[in-house]
Write an enzyme that holds these catalytic residues in place. Structure first.
Site, PDB file in Angstrom:
ATOM      1  N   SER A 138       6.715  -2.519  -4.085  1.00 26.68           N
ATOM      2  CA  SER A 138       6.117  -1.905  -5.266  1.00 26.68           C
ATOM      3  C   SER A 138       7.111  -0.870  -5.725  1.00 26.68           C
ATOM      4  CB  SER A 138       4.786  -1.224  -4.905  1.00 26.68           C
ATOM      5  OG  SER A 138       4.369  -0.323  -5.926  1.00 26.68           O
ATOM      6  N   TYR A 151      -0.642   4.089   0.324  1.00 21.46           N
ATOM      7  CA  TYR A 151       0.035   2.992  -0.374  1.00 21.46           C
ATOM      8  C   TYR A 151       1.530   3.263  -0.477  1.00 21.46           C
ATOM      9  CZ  TYR A 151       0.583  -0.731  -3.885  1.00 21.46           C
ATOM     10  OH  TYR A 151       0.940  -1.868  -4.563  1.00 21.46           O
TER      11      TYR A 151
END
Length: 256
Positions: A138, A151
């Protein structure tokens, strides 16, 4: 280009994972899908591209189920030639308020699952001297955002795992690279858009614009199809010496 190869894509019943699975199938790869929710629809979409498709319901937070999935893929198709570690979940909260069980779940699914699938896929790839491991990290594997501690930490870990995997196999035909998308309009991101709209009392359209404006200069989402095309490139002969890279598709997010 990938006829006779087998690709296992985790978290592939929707969104990014399904987009990548379909892109690899278009190049002739047989596909092993994994994920929750509707499974028959995604299986039909992939099968319509003229390849064999199988599905395994492994819970990616459980190493034993990941091991069973890898054995299943080998039994179905011989071995996994292409592994796409895509499974991921999200939770948003400040660190002092972050539920410990959510931290543990995000680490298990977003980071540890990639390690387990990789360690199980590598021996067959090494034996055949060809393999592609593609980790869907990501943009949060490269930069941080408030209220996304688990995350961001997990995705930074995925980037590190990618580099080590690439280095350990650098003299072989096995490569490992990471794709770092910015905003992609997946069900996960749609939830964030909807929550922003409710919190601020604005329309979903306005919330979408605000979300993009905060981070992404292009003011447009990356698509699963674009990410799939990049995954296909990583599997091509042109990428034989592309090793350990973090390739961001982020609309200029990290260029700022």
């Amino acid at each position: 280009m990938l006829k006779g190869k087998t690709a296992l894509v985790t978290g592939s019943t929707s969104g990014i994972g399904l987009g990548i699975a379909k892109a690899l199938a278009q190049q002739g790869a047989n596909i092993v899908l994994n994920g929750f929710g509707d499974t028959e629809g995604p299986k039909a979409e992939v099968a319509a591209l003229g390849v064999k498709v199988a599905y395994h319901a492994a819970d990616m937070s459980k190493p034993a189920e990941i091991e069973d999935m890898m054995k299943f893929a080998a039994a179905q198709f011989g071995r996994v030639d292409i592994l796409v570690n895509n499974a991921g979940i999200q939770h948003v909260a400040r660190i002092e308020n972050f539920p410990v069980e959510r931290w543990d779940a995000i680490m298990a699914i977003n980071l540890s699952s990639a390690f387990h699938a990789t360690r199980l896929a590598l021996p067959a790839m090494q034996a055949s001297d060809w393999g592609r491991i593609i980790n869907i990290a990501s943009i949060h594997g490269l930069v941080g955002s408030a209220e996304k501690s688990a995350y961001v930490a997990a995705k930074h870990g995925v980037v590190g795992l990618t580099k080590v995997t690439a280095l350990e196999n650098a003299t072989s035909g096995v490569t490992c690279n990471a794709i770092c998308p910015g905003w992609v309009l997946t069900p996960l991101v749609q939830k964030q858009v909807d929550a922003k709209a409710v919190t601020l009392g604005i329309s979903v359209e306005e919330a979408t614009k605000q979300l993009l404006a905060e981070k992404e200069p292009s003011m447009q989402f990356t698509t699963p199809q674009e990410l799939g095309a990049l995954a296909v490139f990583f599997c091509s002969p042109a990428a034989n010496n592309v090793r350990g890279v973090t390739w961001n598709m982020d609309g200029g997010w990290t260029a700022q």
